[in-house]
Enzyme design. Structure first.
Site, mmCIF file in Angstrom:
data_model
loop_
_atom_site.group_PDB
_atom_site.id
_atom_site.type_symbol
_atom_site.label_atom_id
_atom_site.label_comp_id
_atom_site.label_asym_id
_atom_site.label_seq_id
_atom_site.Cartn_x
_atom_site.Cartn_y
_atom_site.Cartn_z
ATOM 1 C CB SER A 137 -0.880 -0.016 1.254
ATOM 2 O OG SER A 137 -1.304 1.288 1.597
ATOM 3 N N GLY A 138 0.538 2.179 -0.907
ATOM 4 C CA GLY A 138 1.229 3.465 -0.918
ATOM 5 C C GLY A 138 0.959 4.255 0.351
ATOM 6 C CG LEU A 139 -2.660 5.274 3.630
ATOM 7 C CD1 LEU A 139 -2.485 6.784 3.747
ATOM 8 C CD2 LEU A 139 -4.135 4.900 3.847
ATOM 9 C CG ASP A 190 -0.898 7.815 -0.176
ATOM 10 O OD1 ASP A 190 0.056 7.497 -0.897
ATOM 11 O OD2 ASP A 190 -2.033 7.316 -0.284
ATOM 12 C CG ASP A 211 -0.826 1.980 -4.109
ATOM 13 O OD1 ASP A 211 -0.914 2.479 -5.243
ATOM 14 O OD2 ASP A 211 -1.251 2.517 -3.074
ATOM 15 C CG ASP A 231 1.473 6.096 -5.325
ATOM 16 O OD1 ASP A 231 0.516 5.503 -4.788
ATOM 17 O OD2 ASP A 231 2.423 6.551 -4.675
ATOM 18 C CD GLU A 237 -3.474 6.267 -7.514
ATOM 19 O OE1 GLU A 237 -3.310 5.230 -6.832
ATOM 20 O OE2 GLU A 237 -3.730 7.370 -7.019
ATOM 21 C CE LYS A 249 -1.841 8.875 -4.022
ATOM 22 N NZ LYS A 249 -2.137 7.438 -4.030
ATOM 23 C CG ASN A 272 -5.488 8.141 0.324
ATOM 24 O OD1 ASN A 272 -6.701 8.123 0.546
ATOM 25 N ND2 ASN A 272 -4.748 7.061 0.373
ATOM 26 C CB SER A 273 -8.717 7.634 -3.588
ATOM 27 O OG SER A 273 -7.800 7.207 -4.546
ATOM 28 N NE ARG A 292 -6.531 3.640 -6.894
ATOM 29 C CZ ARG A 292 -6.051 3.801 -5.668
ATOM 30 N NH1 ARG A 292 -5.154 2.954 -5.196
ATOM 31 N NH2 ARG A 292 -6.448 4.792 -4.920
ATOM 32 C CG HIS A 341 -10.469 3.172 -5.002
ATOM 33 N ND1 HIS A 341 -11.088 2.448 -4.013
ATOM 34 C CD2 HIS A 341 -9.474 3.859 -4.371
ATOM 35 C CE1 HIS A 341 -10.500 2.687 -2.854
ATOM 36 N NE2 HIS A 341 -9.522 3.540 -3.039
HETATM 37 C C1 SPV Z 1 -3.391 2.503 -0.726
HETATM 38 O O1 SPV Z 1 -3.503 1.567 0.084
HETATM 39 O O2 SPV Z 1 -2.442 3.288 -0.726
HETATM 40 C C2 SPV Z 1 -4.421 2.714 -1.746
HETATM 41 C C3 SPV Z 1 -5.777 2.346 -1.457
HETATM 42 O O3 SPV Z 1 -4.121 3.266 -2.769
HETATM 43 S S1 SPV Z 1 -6.590 3.767 -0.939
HETATM 44 O O4 SPV Z 1 -5.881 4.294 0.215
HETATM 45 O O5 SPV Z 1 -7.907 3.305 -0.648
HETATM 46 O O6 SPV Z 1 -6.610 4.732 -2.016
HETATM 47 MG MG MG Z 2 -2.371 4.205 -2.692
#
Ligand code: SPV
Ligand code: MG
Length: 292
Positions: free
Chosen positions: A43-45, A55, A82, A84, A111, A117, A119-120, A156, A187
């Site tokens: 996970s990027g986060l 993130d 992930d 990004d 994505e 980027k 975070n979504s 993504r 997503h």
């Molecule tokens: C992550 O885990 O970094 C993701 C998923 O990209 S989310 O945080 O839901 O965007």
């Molecule tokens: Mg991410």
């Protein structure tokens, strides 16, 4: 031992709903594998969070890669990174894919947003999306760069996150499929799975569909199964577990000024040694060190 790339491809193509769980360093990756998961979400986060940064591509892609190497070395199951936005344009994507393969990472997800980027779940609807053609070029470049046929690129789609709706989600997913993506990660930031289920209905089985139910966590898992989802990613639950228990125990130690307050509820030191493989080193020392 089946190659990690092939293991991940098998997860994508299996006719059951599969689960992969987030990890953010070597020891969390090992814990995920020991729990029985067949794959890991890099996970990027969470990777950002464990470095103590946001993130927003604040950790460099090589810093991410360095941590992935520890995660991969500590485990035998595939890692889906992930990635990004691919950390740049098609050229950066090609270098990323080559470096991931060198470190035995099975797959990367990119994505359709812009670098750096966000975070979504932070101002999702205010985020611009990538140009479709440019993003397709990035997917194609990644596919052309891979040496192992089973390395996977997951595309993504952030159309729902950005508030553009099903039509745009379909248009993008179809373009990414034609560009060579091996799966679509769709997503959604809603607390119900409506967008994801509407997409899957319209999409059918053109490519495997991967989801991240962080916000629609209350949805019974059978609904994903019935909809024919390929992989559900539990995307940040190991770092959240670590944060919650570290905060609790730090506060307790601060207040109590005694280790007795937490000793029985934390992992014993010998469990750290086990996870690190200390026994294997002791055996090796017998074999390789001079006997006195
Ligand atoms: C992550 O885990 O970094 C993701 C998923 O990209 S989310 O945080 O839901 O965007
Ligand atoms: Mg991410």
């Amino acid at each position: 031992m089946t190659r990690k790339t092939t293991q991940f491809r098998n997860l994508l193509n299996s006719d059951r709903l599969e689960f992969i769980l987030e990890a953010h360093n070597g020891i969390s990756a090992k814990i995920v594998e020991e729990a029985g998961f067949k794959g890991i979400w890099g996970s990027g986060l969470s990777l950002s969070a464990q470095y103590g940064v946001r993130d927003n591509n604040e950790a460099s892609w090589t810093q991410v890669l360095d941590m992935l190497e520890f995660m991969s070395d500590a485990t035998t199951i595939p890692i889906l990174l992930d990635g990004d936005t691919g950390y740049g344009n098609f050229n950066n994507m090609q270098r990323l894919v080559r470096k991931l393969e060198q470190r035995d990472i099975a797959a990367v997800c990119i994505e359709d947003k812009l670098f750096p980027k966000t975070n979504s779940f932070i101002k999702g609807t205010a985020q611009p999306l990538a140009d479709i053609e440019e993003f397709c070029g990035k997917i194609k470049a990644g596919k052309d760069a891979q040496g192992d046929d089973d390395f996977s690129i997951v595309a993504r789609v952030e159309a729902f996150i950005a508030g553009w709706g099903l039509k745009e989600a379909m248009r993008r997913a179809e373009a990414y499929r034609k560009a060579g993506a091996d799966a679509i990660l769709m997503h959604s930031a809603l607390s119900v799975p409506d967008e994801i289920l509407a997409f899957k209905k319209e999409w059918g089985d053109r490519l495997p569909v991967v989801i991240v139910p962080t916000k629609y966590y209350a949805t019974p898992t059978d609904q994903f199964r019935e909809a024919g989802i390929s992989i559900a990613i539990w995307a940040n639950h190991m770092i959240r577990t670590a944060i919650a228990s570290m905060q609790k125990n730090a506060a307790t130690l601060m207040a109590e000024e005694s280790l007795m307050a937490i000793e029985d509820s934390i992992a014993p030191v010998k469990e750290i040694f086990r996870l690190q493989g200390a026994a294997e080193l002791q055996e090796a020392e017998k074999r390789y060190l001079p006997k006195r």
